[in-house]
Each structure stands twice: as structure tokens, then as C-alpha cells.
Motif scaffolding. Structure first.
Motif, mmCIF file in Angstrom:
data_model
loop_
_atom_site.group_PDB
_atom_site.id
_atom_site.type_symbol
_atom_site.label_atom_id
_atom_site.label_comp_id
_atom_site.label_asym_id
_atom_site.label_seq_id
_atom_site.Cartn_x
_atom_site.Cartn_y
_atom_site.Cartn_z
ATOM 1 N N GLU A 52 -9.024 10.910 4.763
ATOM 2 C CA GLU A 52 -10.161 11.377 3.656
ATOM 3 C C GLU A 52 -9.887 10.547 2.241
ATOM 4 O O GLU A 52 -8.778 10.523 1.991
ATOM 5 N N ILE A 53 -10.985 10.190 1.675
ATOM 6 C CA ILE A 53 -10.852 9.577 0.519
ATOM 7 C C ILE A 53 -11.354 10.540 -0.534
ATOM 8 O O ILE A 53 -12.437 10.976 -0.689
ATOM 9 N N ARG A 54 -10.732 10.727 -1.495
ATOM 10 C CA ARG A 54 -11.033 11.556 -2.607
ATOM 11 C C ARG A 54 -10.962 11.129 -4.127
ATOM 12 O O ARG A 54 -10.182 10.025 -4.121
ATOM 13 N N SER A 55 -12.255 11.177 -4.658
ATOM 14 C CA SER A 55 -12.256 10.661 -5.978
ATOM 15 C C SER A 55 -11.551 11.551 -7.016
ATOM 16 O O SER A 55 -11.600 12.764 -6.954
ATOM 17 N N GLY A 56 -10.554 10.723 -7.704
ATOM 18 C CA GLY A 56 -9.615 11.633 -8.621
ATOM 19 C C GLY A 56 -8.774 10.669 -9.546
ATOM 20 O O GLY A 56 -8.514 9.603 -9.254
ATOM 21 N N ASP A 57 -8.191 11.456 -10.700
ATOM 22 C CA ASP A 57 -7.371 10.873 -11.639
ATOM 23 C C ASP A 57 -5.875 11.117 -11.370
ATOM 24 O O ASP A 57 -5.691 12.308 -10.708
ATOM 25 N N VAL A 58 -5.050 9.822 -11.026
ATOM 26 C CA VAL A 58 -3.886 10.229 -10.609
ATOM 27 C C VAL A 58 -2.936 10.943 -11.578
ATOM 28 O O VAL A 58 -1.769 11.347 -11.195
ATOM 29 N N HIS A 59 -3.534 11.149 -12.776
ATOM 30 C CA HIS A 59 -2.737 12.198 -13.627
ATOM 31 C C HIS A 59 -3.095 13.566 -13.329
ATOM 32 O O HIS A 59 -2.323 14.707 -14.019
ATOM 33 N N LEU A 81 -4.163 15.205 -9.685
ATOM 34 C CA LEU A 81 -4.382 14.817 -8.482
ATOM 35 C C LEU A 81 -5.222 16.050 -7.952
ATOM 36 O O LEU A 81 -4.717 17.101 -8.034
ATOM 37 N N PRO A 82 -6.326 15.513 -7.185
ATOM 38 C CA PRO A 82 -7.023 16.789 -6.535
ATOM 39 C C PRO A 82 -6.412 17.245 -5.129
ATOM 40 O O PRO A 82 -7.074 17.048 -4.135
ATOM 41 N N LEU A 83 -5.316 17.622 -5.269
ATOM 42 C CA LEU A 83 -4.481 18.118 -4.202
ATOM 43 C C LEU A 83 -3.983 19.575 -4.494
ATOM 44 O O LEU A 83 -3.545 19.641 -5.518
ATOM 45 N N ASP A 84 -3.574 20.333 -3.277
ATOM 46 C CA ASP A 84 -2.902 21.610 -3.649
ATOM 47 C C ASP A 84 -1.273 21.191 -3.816
ATOM 48 O O ASP A 84 -0.725 20.160 -3.376
ATOM 49 N N ASP A 85 -0.750 22.330 -4.361
ATOM 50 C CA ASP A 85 0.724 22.107 -4.499
ATOM 51 C C ASP A 85 1.282 22.001 -3.278
ATOM 52 O O ASP A 85 0.931 22.722 -2.316
ATOM 53 N N GLY A 86 2.509 21.096 -3.080
ATOM 54 C CA GLY A 86 3.234 21.267 -1.852
ATOM 55 C C GLY A 86 2.457 20.990 -0.645
ATOM 56 O O GLY A 86 2.789 21.765 0.505
ATOM 57 N N SER A 87 1.505 20.096 -0.706
ATOM 58 C CA SER A 87 0.580 19.950 0.564
ATOM 59 C C SER A 87 0.922 18.695 1.185
ATOM 60 O O SER A 87 0.249 18.306 2.271
ATOM 61 N N VAL A 88 1.729 17.779 0.602
ATOM 62 C CA VAL A 88 1.881 16.424 1.309
ATOM 63 C C VAL A 88 3.402 16.042 1.750
ATOM 64 O O VAL A 88 4.364 16.695 1.198
ATOM 65 N N ASP A 89 3.768 15.433 2.955
ATOM 66 C CA ASP A 89 4.998 15.122 3.324
ATOM 67 C C ASP A 89 5.397 13.643 3.068
ATOM 68 O O ASP A 89 6.701 13.473 3.046
ATOM 69 N N ARG A 90 4.424 12.925 2.692
ATOM 70 C CA ARG A 90 4.920 11.580 2.053
ATOM 71 C C ARG A 90 3.930 11.048 1.250
ATOM 72 O O ARG A 90 2.640 11.481 1.281
ATOM 73 N N ALA A 91 4.489 10.105 0.230
ATOM 74 C CA ALA A 91 3.369 9.901 -0.738
ATOM 75 C C ALA A 91 3.798 8.125 -1.000
ATOM 76 O O ALA A 91 4.858 7.921 -0.964
#
Length: 258
Positions: free
Chosen positions: A92-99, A101-111
Motif C-alpha cells: 500500500e502506498i500512502r501520501s504523507g509527511d514523514v514528520h 506519519l499516516p499510520l496508527d500507533d504501534g502498527s508496524v513490525d519493521r521500518a
């Protein structure tokens, strides 16, 4: 990318593709992928994903149940990444500012970040966002340059020093981000697991010129007073003689306290 002047900047998508296709680019990107330690079913964030160059490899590593999320603020990059990854439903590609991020808290395992923090307005804020969206125990791998580590062999070392001084003063927003990244991670509450360096060597002037914008940045350094007019002859001589340059890249592996 080190040149934000739209009048002289190469096509950004073609530039990123060229970096990824070269030997140095392939080598360090593969190293980053291995350091991420991806497993099936994980959710992976690529912060500043550009045209999606590396998303397919990450998607393959976490298949069949994993997900890869690419975030970029450039509409051209987002559109290109979506076109390239259209056949990958797990990406999934999301448009957003890295300052912010358009993601929920605690939602990724790797970055991961790949030469992104050198350009951002506030690296500390970006690291805080990474900590917010990553789960406890998540791993973050960052590849960032240190531009004072750009070395060009020359009988006139003052010329190369002047060029580096111009780049680190006028062009790169965060030129020392590579060496400072481990410290910034610790200040952000991340646990730094390892810091390693890569220093690819370039013996072809044309390749180095494409990657670092040598000719156009020498011209700009002359205009800005960092180099004398003699630098035009210097860069011409470099292009016609045996050439050697190297650049320094820091690879930092950090984890969220668990």
C-alpha cells in the motif's frame, strides 16, 4: 539526492532508479534488507519510499500474509510507486509527511529509511514518529550518508575540500546525519543494536558525476564563492584522467524497547 535546484536537478525518478541499479546501490540496499530481518506476516514501513524501488523485495520477504506500506510526500513518487506496485495487493502506498506519519500507533513490525533523513526539516521529530508507529520490539534500519565523507582523489585537494564544503553548507540540509544518527536514536528512546559503515569506491567519473552532480555543483560552488574559476579546469582534468572517489554511508539498526 543532493541537489534541490529544479533548474539543474536530474529527473528524480530516473536518478533514484540509477542509484538502485548501480553496484554500490545494489550492495548496500541488499545489506539493509538483510539487517531488517524480515519474516512472513510482518507489517513493514518504508519511510520515504520514492518510486517504490525496494517495496517488491520487502513484500516478497513477508509474504504471504505480510503487508508493506510505503509513505512519500511527493505526488509524482506516490503515483509512480502505485503504478509499479499495482500487481502487489500486499503493498500500500500512502501520501504523507514523514514528520506526521499516516499510520496508527504501534502498527508496524519493521521500518526503514534510505537516505531520507538527510533531507528532512526535523530528524528528531521523524524518529519520534517512527517510535510511535512501531510496536515494542520492532526493528528500524536506517541508511544515511555523512557528506564530509565524500572523498575525491586529486593532486589539488583544496578543490575537493571546497566542493565538499559547498555541499555541506549550502546543499544538504543535514549533512552530518550519518555520524549523528545513533545518538539521535538514543535520544529518541530507541535501543541502538549496531552501527556499521559502507564506503563504496567509484573509479568511473561519469558514474560519480551522475550520483553526486560533480560538474553542476562545481559550477554552483564557483558562483557561490566556495571555489575559484580554476575549478572548471580541475573538474575537466578529473574527467579525463584516472579517477577515484568514495562516499561514506552509515547503517544504523535500532529497536523499540519491548
Amino acid at each position: 539526492m543532493i541537489d534541490n535546484d529544479s533548474r539543474s536537478r536530474p529527473d528524480p525518478i530516473a536518478y533514484l532508479d540509477h542509484v538502485a541499479a548501480g553496484t554500490a546501490g545494489r550492495d548496500y540496499k541488499q545489506q539493509v534488507l538483510e539487517l531488517m530481518d524480515l519474516h512472513r506476516g510482518q507489517t513493514v514501513l518504508d519511510l520515504g519510499c520514492g518510486p517504490g524501488t525496494d517495496l517488491a523485495a520487502m513484500a516478497t520477504a513477508v509474504a504471504p500474509a505480510g503487508q508493506v506500506i510505503g509513505v512519500d510526500r511527493d505526488p509524482l513518487m506516490v503515483a509512480e510507486a502505485r503504478a509499479r506496485l499495482a500487481g502487489r495487493p500486499s503493498v500500500e502506498i500512502r501520501s504523507g509527511d514523514v514528520h506526521a506519519l499516516p499510520l496508527d500507533d504501534g502498527s508496524v513490525d519493521r521500518a526503514r529509511t534510505d537516505r531520507v533523513l538527510q533531507h528532512v526539516a526535523d530528524p528528531t521529530r521523524v524518529l519520534a514518529e517512527l517510535r510511535r508507529v512501531a510496536r515494542p520490539g520492532a526493528r528500524i534500519v536506517m541508511a544515511e550518508p555523512d557528506w564530509e565523507g565524500l572523498l575525491i582523489d586529486s593532486p589539488q585537494p583544496a578543490m575537493s575540500r571546497g566542493l565538499v564544503r559547498f555541499l555541506t553548507t549550502e546543499i544538504i540540509r543535514n549533512p552530518a546525519i550519518g555520524r549523528g544518527l545513533a545518538r539521535l536514536c538514543r535520544e529518541a528512546g530507541l535501543v541502538v543494536r549496531s552501527v556499521i559503515t559502507a564506503a563504496p569506491v567509484f573509479r568511473d567519473f561519469t558514474t560519480a558525476d551522475h550520483l553526486f552532480g560533480l560538474r553542476r555543483n562545481v559550477a554552483r560552488a564557483i558562483d557561490a564563492g566556495y571555489l575559484t574559476q580554476d575549478a572548471e579546469e580541475w573538474i575537466d582534468d578529473l574527467s579525463s584522467q584516472p579517477f577515484l572517489a568514495s562516499a561514506l554511508l552509515f547503517l544504523v539498526v535500532a529497536e523499540i524497547p519491548g
